[in-house]
Design an enzyme around this catalytic site. Sequence first.
Site, PDB file in Angstrom:
ATOM      1  N   GLY A   8       0.841  -1.214   0.000  1.00 34.79           N
ATOM      2  CA  GLY A   8       0.000   0.000   0.000  1.00 34.79           C
ATOM      3  C   GLY A   8       0.866   1.250   0.000  1.00 34.79           C
ATOM      4  O   GLY A   8       0.526   2.259   0.621  1.00 34.79           O
ATOM      5  N   GLY A  11      -0.596   4.854  -0.948  1.00 30.18           N
ATOM      6  CA  GLY A  11      -1.773   5.369  -0.245  1.00 30.18           C
ATOM      7  C   GLY A  11      -1.464   6.529   0.681  1.00 30.18           C
ATOM      8  O   GLY A  11      -0.376   7.116   0.648  1.00 30.18           O
ATOM      9  N   GLN A  12      -2.443   6.846   1.531  1.00 28.14           N
ATOM     10  CA  GLN A  12      -2.363   8.027   2.405  1.00 28.14           C
ATOM     11  C   GLN A  12      -1.137   7.979   3.314  1.00 28.14           C
ATOM     12  O   GLN A  12      -0.402   8.947   3.427  1.00 28.14           O
ATOM     13  CB  GLN A  12      -3.633   8.108   3.257  1.00 28.14           C
ATOM     14  CG  GLN A  12      -3.672   9.331   4.159  1.00 28.14           C
ATOM     15  CD  GLN A  12      -4.767   9.242   5.222  1.00 28.14           C
ATOM     16  OE1 GLN A  12      -5.465   8.242   5.343  1.00 28.14           O
ATOM     17  NE2 GLN A  12      -4.908  10.294   5.991  1.00 28.14           N
ATOM     18  N   ILE A  35      -0.592  -1.634  -6.121  1.00 27.39           N
ATOM     19  CA  ILE A  35      -1.564  -2.398  -6.911  1.00 27.39           C
ATOM     20  C   ILE A  35      -1.723  -1.736  -8.270  1.00 27.39           C
ATOM     21  O   ILE A  35      -1.438  -0.541  -8.425  1.00 27.39           O
ATOM     22  CB  ILE A  35      -2.947  -2.507  -6.219  1.00 27.39           C
ATOM     23  CG1 ILE A  35      -3.456  -1.122  -5.788  1.00 27.39           C
ATOM     24  CG2 ILE A  35      -2.896  -3.470  -5.056  1.00 27.39           C
ATOM     25  CD1 ILE A  35      -4.900  -1.115  -5.352  1.00 27.39           C
ATOM     26  N   ILE A  55      -2.388  -7.266  -2.005  1.00 24.83           N
ATOM     27  CA  ILE A  55      -2.426  -8.006  -0.739  1.00 24.83           C
ATOM     28  C   ILE A  55      -3.396  -9.182  -0.775  1.00 24.83           C
ATOM     29  O   ILE A  55      -3.290 -10.108   0.034  1.00 24.83           O
ATOM     30  CB  ILE A  55      -2.738  -7.042   0.430  1.00 24.83           C
ATOM     31  CG1 ILE A  55      -2.346  -7.672   1.771  1.00 24.83           C
ATOM     32  CG2 ILE A  55      -4.214  -6.620   0.425  1.00 24.83           C
ATOM     33  CD1 ILE A  55      -2.200  -6.706   2.903  1.00 24.83           C
ATOM     34  N   TYR A 143     -15.086  -1.301   8.924  1.00 25.29           N
ATOM     35  CA  TYR A 143     -13.704  -0.854   9.158  1.00 25.29           C
ATOM     36  C   TYR A 143     -13.258  -1.291  10.556  1.00 25.29           C
ATOM     37  O   TYR A 143     -12.181  -1.877  10.730  1.00 25.29           O
ATOM     38  CB  TYR A 143     -13.654   0.667   9.016  1.00 25.29           C
ATOM     39  CG  TYR A 143     -12.291   1.291   9.192  1.00 25.29           C
ATOM     40  CD1 TYR A 143     -11.293   1.111   8.251  1.00 25.29           C
ATOM     41  CD2 TYR A 143     -12.015   2.098  10.299  1.00 25.29           C
ATOM     42  CE1 TYR A 143     -10.048   1.707   8.408  1.00 25.29           C
ATOM     43  CE2 TYR A 143     -10.781   2.697  10.459  1.00 25.29           C
ATOM     44  CZ  TYR A 143      -9.798   2.499   9.509  1.00 25.29           C
ATOM     45  OH  TYR A 143      -8.575   3.093   9.669  1.00 25.29           O
ATOM     46  N   LYS A 147     -10.455  -4.025  11.906  1.00 30.88           N
ATOM     47  CA  LYS A 147      -9.334  -3.584  12.748  1.00 30.88           C
ATOM     48  C   LYS A 147      -9.231  -4.411  14.035  1.00 30.88           C
ATOM     49  O   LYS A 147      -8.138  -4.818  14.425  1.00 30.88           O
ATOM     50  CB  LYS A 147      -9.443  -2.093  13.063  1.00 30.88           C
ATOM     51  CG  LYS A 147      -9.175  -1.189  11.854  1.00 30.88           C
ATOM     52  CD  LYS A 147      -7.769  -1.402  11.296  1.00 30.88           C
ATOM     53  CE  LYS A 147      -7.440  -0.523  10.114  1.00 30.88           C
ATOM     54  NZ  LYS A 147      -6.189  -0.923   9.432  1.00 30.88           N
TER      55      LYS A 147
HETATM   56  N1  SER Z   1      -8.775   8.025   9.546  1.00 26.62           N
HETATM   57  C1  SER Z   1      -9.561   6.828   9.626  1.00 26.62           C
HETATM   58  C2  SER Z   1     -10.930   7.062   9.125  1.00 26.62           C
HETATM   59  O1  SER Z   1     -11.442   8.133   9.344  1.00 26.62           O
HETATM   60  C3  SER Z   1      -9.638   6.344  11.042  1.00 26.62           C
HETATM   61  O2  SER Z   1      -8.546   5.569  11.354  1.00 26.62           O
HETATM   62  O3  SER Z   1     -11.488   6.195   8.549  1.00 26.62           O
END
Ligand code: SER
Length: 320
Positions: A8, A11-12, A35, A55, A143, A147
Site C-alpha cells: 500500500g 496510499g495516504q 496495486i 495483498i 472498518y 481492525k
Molecule cells: N482516519 C480513519 C478514518 O477516518 C480512522 O482511522 O477512517
Amino acid sequence: MKNILVIGSTGQIGSELTMKLRGLYPQGNVVAGYISGAEPKGELLESGPSALVDITNPGQIADAVDRYKIDTIYNLAALLSAVAEVKPQLAWKIGLGGLFNTLEVAREKGCAVFTPSSIGSFGNSTPHTKTPQDTIQRPETMYGVTKVSGELLSDYYAKRFGVDTRSVRFPGLISYVAPPGGGTTDYAVDIYYYAVNGETFKCPLKPGTLMDMMYMPDALRAAVEIMEADPSRLKHRNSFNITSMSFDPEEIYAKIREYVPDFKMEYELDPLRQKIADSWPDSLDDSCAREEWGWKPEYDLDAMTRDMLKNLRIKLNKDK
Ligand code: SER
C-alpha cells in the site's frame, strides 16, 4: 540491515512512510508495493525498488519477500471507514483476508509485520473519555470489525507462531502530502485546503464531535519507533493507543482563524460520518505506549496548523 516491503505504498500513509524508511535505512531495500492502477510515480518511483503486490494475492507477497530478502513488512492496505461501509465485502477481503495472507508469508519466511489499527476499532460501548488501552472493543462498522479482528489475528500469530507483529491504533491522520479518501476524520485535512484556497468549508460533522488526531510526521515516527522498540519492554503488541491531540470542528476552525481571520465554515452534516464519529472515542489514553516504548507526540494543534498552512500555501501556489 532491514529490507522492508511496504504494502500500500502509494496510499495516504504509505506514500510518506516509504520515503521516510528510505531515508532511515539507506543501506537496505525499501520496496514500494503497489496495486495496478495505483503505481508509484515521481520521487517514490525513482528513489528505490517497487513491486506489484496486491495483498489479496499471497503469491505476489511471497515473490516480493523472496526477491528482496524482506525481513519487515509494513502492511498499509485498507479501505477507510466511510468507504468500507459502502463496500464492506471488499473492506473485509483487503483488511482481513489481506492481513491473513501477509501473516502467513511472514510466518513461512520469518518477517516482522506492522499493521496499523485505528480509533475505529472502538465502538459505542467503549468508554469515550481517556479510552484505556485494554477496554471494550465492539465496533459496528466494517472498518472497525476488520481492525479489531486484525489486532486479534496479529496477536495470535505472535503467540502461536512467534511472528514479530506490532501495531498502533492511529487517530485521524492529517497531512498536506497525499490526500486521504473516504475516512471519517478527513474533514480535518480538507478544512486546511479550503482555508488556503479562500473558500467556505462545509463541515460534515457537528460541533462537539471530538476525535483524536495526529500530524503525519508524528504518525510516521510512531510506525518506525514501535518496530524498533526493545521487545523485552513490550507487554502489549497489537495494538497500542497513541494520540497527539483531540479536538472538535469548532476548535480546529477557531485555530485556523487565528492565522486566516476571514476563513468561513458552515455545517452540512453527513449522517454516515456523524454516526461513525459518534461511536469513536473523544480522547485516548496512550500511557501504555509512553511507558512500554517511549511514545511521545511532537505536534499539538497549533504547531500542526502553522505547518499545514505554510506547506499547503506552497503546494497550492498561494504563497505570497
Ligand atoms: N482516519 C480513519 C478514518 O477516518 C480512522 O482511522 O477512517
